[in-house]
Enzyme design. Structure first.
Site, PDB file in Angstrom:
ATOM      1  N   CYS A   1       0.872  -1.288   0.122  1.00 32.54           N
ATOM      2  CA  CYS A   1      -0.111  -0.120   0.094  1.00 32.54           C
ATOM      3  C   CYS A   1       0.840   1.425   0.124  1.00 32.54           C
ATOM      4  O   CYS A   1       2.003   1.280  -0.593  1.00 32.54           O
ATOM      5  CB  CYS A   1      -0.769  -0.050   1.048  1.00 32.54           C
ATOM      6  SG  CYS A   1       0.151  -0.107   2.762  1.00 32.54           S
ATOM      7  N   MET A   2       0.452   2.362   0.749  1.00 31.01           N
ATOM      8  CA  MET A   2       1.208   3.329   0.557  1.00 31.01           C
ATOM      9  C   MET A   2       2.594   3.581   1.356  1.00 31.01           C
ATOM     10  O   MET A   2       3.652   4.011   0.917  1.00 31.01           O
ATOM     11  CB  MET A   2       0.518   4.617   1.266  1.00 31.01           C
ATOM     12  CG  MET A   2      -0.530   5.369   0.298  1.00 31.01           C
ATOM     13  SD  MET A   2       0.142   6.043  -0.997  1.00 31.01           S
ATOM     14  CE  MET A   2       1.074   7.294  -0.297  1.00 31.01           C
TER      15      MET A   2
END
Length: 537
Positions: free
Chosen positions: A30-31
């Site tokens: 993810c981020m």
């Protein structure tokens, strides 16, 4: 070492510490986190993994999540995947020497041992384990699946949001009028078709054919829907937005699974896709688009009403309760709400308020650093985690410092509450502050800020909110984050003889009774998380 070799070295260091390629069932990111599916969790060497310079923290959920930070994780993940594939194929390439931390010396037996960063990591692991056990309810698992649909979209939302912000700045300054239309098209293209991507991801998450999910969801944004009448009114292209696309794709998955069970294999390739698109498409046009459009409108109205009328009170609750929501796994329900607001208004007014929770953590960490002058282990952890915290990566501070300590986590949430109250108050007074994308917070949110009063005023309000969060978190933690016994225990000199250290209070566990430094992270070797919190609060 070049950047490419550096990231390859990090991946090479991580792989054996998670049990090797045969122990890895899935790889995603993810981020900020590398998310790994693991066959056998017991094969992971947690302490050695956490000691790697590139690792900012570890979070255990439905996957094993290694916090590497924004930017880094996107570069390490493909290197990690290539190493996994090569090792399974028996042709693992030579990797550069990986940066590793020196092995910690074995602590000598003593009557009492001071609380160190390793001890806090053990407590954090216990709290994460308890949180994971609580978060495996059907409702929270459903929310996690919804989040999995939207999380892959975040990089595109960020990129398009920054381009949109740049374009808005150029338009306001009347600069480069020949370029701004091209920037507007670049920024808006993804948002115009976001429903298709949501449909694709929904079908994949719920076990359908992704392209069929995207095909059904594309009906939502097709211009020709303006000729269709439902519930006594003509539809509008994009009506229902991402919620309509999600519902359409879910219906498509249900129809597809029904067909797969009943349609003969000889005609499955013709019948199943046709029936799926037809049935789900008609359901979308004559029901889902209208209903989802009504829900989307109510969400936007509710968000505006909340901050327009609730102001400081609403901001105080949102900023103060966001991290507890994260602990309970309920924050995932906010992701489709943010996306709906961005799709409708161009920005979400909720994210800047919620981002104040991270500011409270940063302020609390600075206070912890100052209040523990003799605990070099915890101070070192704070120093290494503080800059990621400023950039919005809060896991190292939360799980490595404030949450295991107990009281500082509560006072950090108080700081976030005051920061949220400030932003909420300014919103109530007419200066709305929004974000054109989801994912970043802290300083990383500055390029994505937007509002109705121009970028200068919007940035100033958000920056002031961060300062309020830093200050309130610092003051609350400095004055109320520690009891006298906690300070005496945490500031015990590592090399002081046992008789020179403050004695444990009657009725509470002694350091000898909980040998954390020699077995951090192993079940049963640390006092339970609830015991620690009862003791410190």
């Amino acid at each position: 070492m070049s950047e490419e070799n550096k990231h390859r070295a990090t991946a090479a260091a991580l792989l054996p510490l998670v049990g090797g390629a045969d122990n890895v069932t899935s790889v995603a990111h993810c981020m900020t986190r590398l998310r790994l599916g693991l066959r056998d969790r017991s094969l992971v060497r947690d302490e050695r993994l956490k000691a790697l310079p590139a690792v900012l923290g570890v979070v255990e959920d439905d996957t094993y999540q290694i916090v590497l930070g924004p930017g880094t994780v996107a570069r390490v993940t493909p290197e990690f995947e290539s190493l996994v594939e090569a090792e399974r194929g028996g042709t693992a390439p030579a990797a550069p020497a990986a940066p590793t931390a020196p092995a910690a010396p074995t602590a000598p037996d003593a009557e009492a041992e001071p609380v160190t960063a390793g001890a806090l990591a053990a407590r954090g692991a216990a709290l994460r384990a308890e949180r994971k056990a609580r978060n495996t309810t059907p409702f929270k698992l459903f929310l996690r699946r919804i989040a999995n649909i939207f999380v892959p979209l975040i990089p595109a939302l960020i990129g398009c949001g920054i381009v949109a912000g740049l374009n808005g700045l150029l338009v306001n300054l009347h600069w480069l009028p020949g370029v701004t239309p091209a920037l507007a098209a670049t920024a808006s293209g993804f948002m115009a078709l976001i429903a298709v991507f949501v449909g694709h991801n929904t079908a994949r998450e719920f076990g359908g054919t992704p392209i069929l999910g995207g095909a059904v969801a594309s009906i939502v944004v097709y211009a020709g829907v303006a000729d269709v009448e439902a519930f006594g009114q003509h539809l509008s292209p994009g009506q229902g937005g991402v919620l309509g696309a999600l519902a359409a794709a879910w219906v498509g998955v249900s129809v597809e699974k029904w067909c797969r069970r009943r349609v003969p294999e000889s005609v499955d390739v013709l019948v199943t896709p046709t029936v799926t698109v037809l049935v789900a498409g008609l359901a979308t046009l004559f029901g889902l688009m209208f209903l989802a459009g009504e829900v989307s409108t109510r969400i936007g109205d509710a968000a505006d009403w909340l901050l327009t009328h609730g102001g400081a009170g609403a901001g105080f609750l949102l900023g103060g309760l966001f991290l507890p929501l994260v602990m309970l796994g309920l924050h995932q329900a906010l992701i489709p709400l943010h996306t709906t607001l961005i799709e409708g208004a161009g920005f979400t007014v909720l994210l800047p308020v919620l981002a104040m929770a991270g500011a409270g953590q940063v302020g609390a960490a600075i206070a912890i650093y100052l209040r523990l002058p003799r605990n070099t282990s915890i101070r070192t952890t704070v120093k290494s985690a503080l800059w990621p915290g400023f950039l919005g990566v809060g896991e190292p501070l939360i799980y490595g410092v404030s949450l295991p300590l107990g009281r500082p986590f509560v006072t950090a949430c108080t700081g976030g509450a005051f920061g949220g109250a400030f932003v909420g108050l300014l919103n109530q007074l007419g200066t709305d502050v929004g974000s054109t994308a989801i994912g970043p917070s802290g300083w990383a949110l500055f390029p994505l800020l937007d509002g109705s009063h121009g970028p200068g005023r919007t940035v100033a309000v958000y920056a002031a909110g961060l300062l309020v969060g830093y200050g309130a978190g610092f003051l609350a933690t400095y004055w109320f984050g520690f009891t006298k016994d906690m300070l005496a225990e945490l500031n015990a000199a590592p090399d002081a003889p046992a008789h020179a250290r403050p004695p444990a209070r009657a009725g509470r566990e002694t350091e000898k009774a909980r040998p954390a430094a020699r077995g951090a992270g192993h079940p049963g070797e640390w006092i339970g998380a609830r015991t620690w919190w009862r003791r410190t609060l």
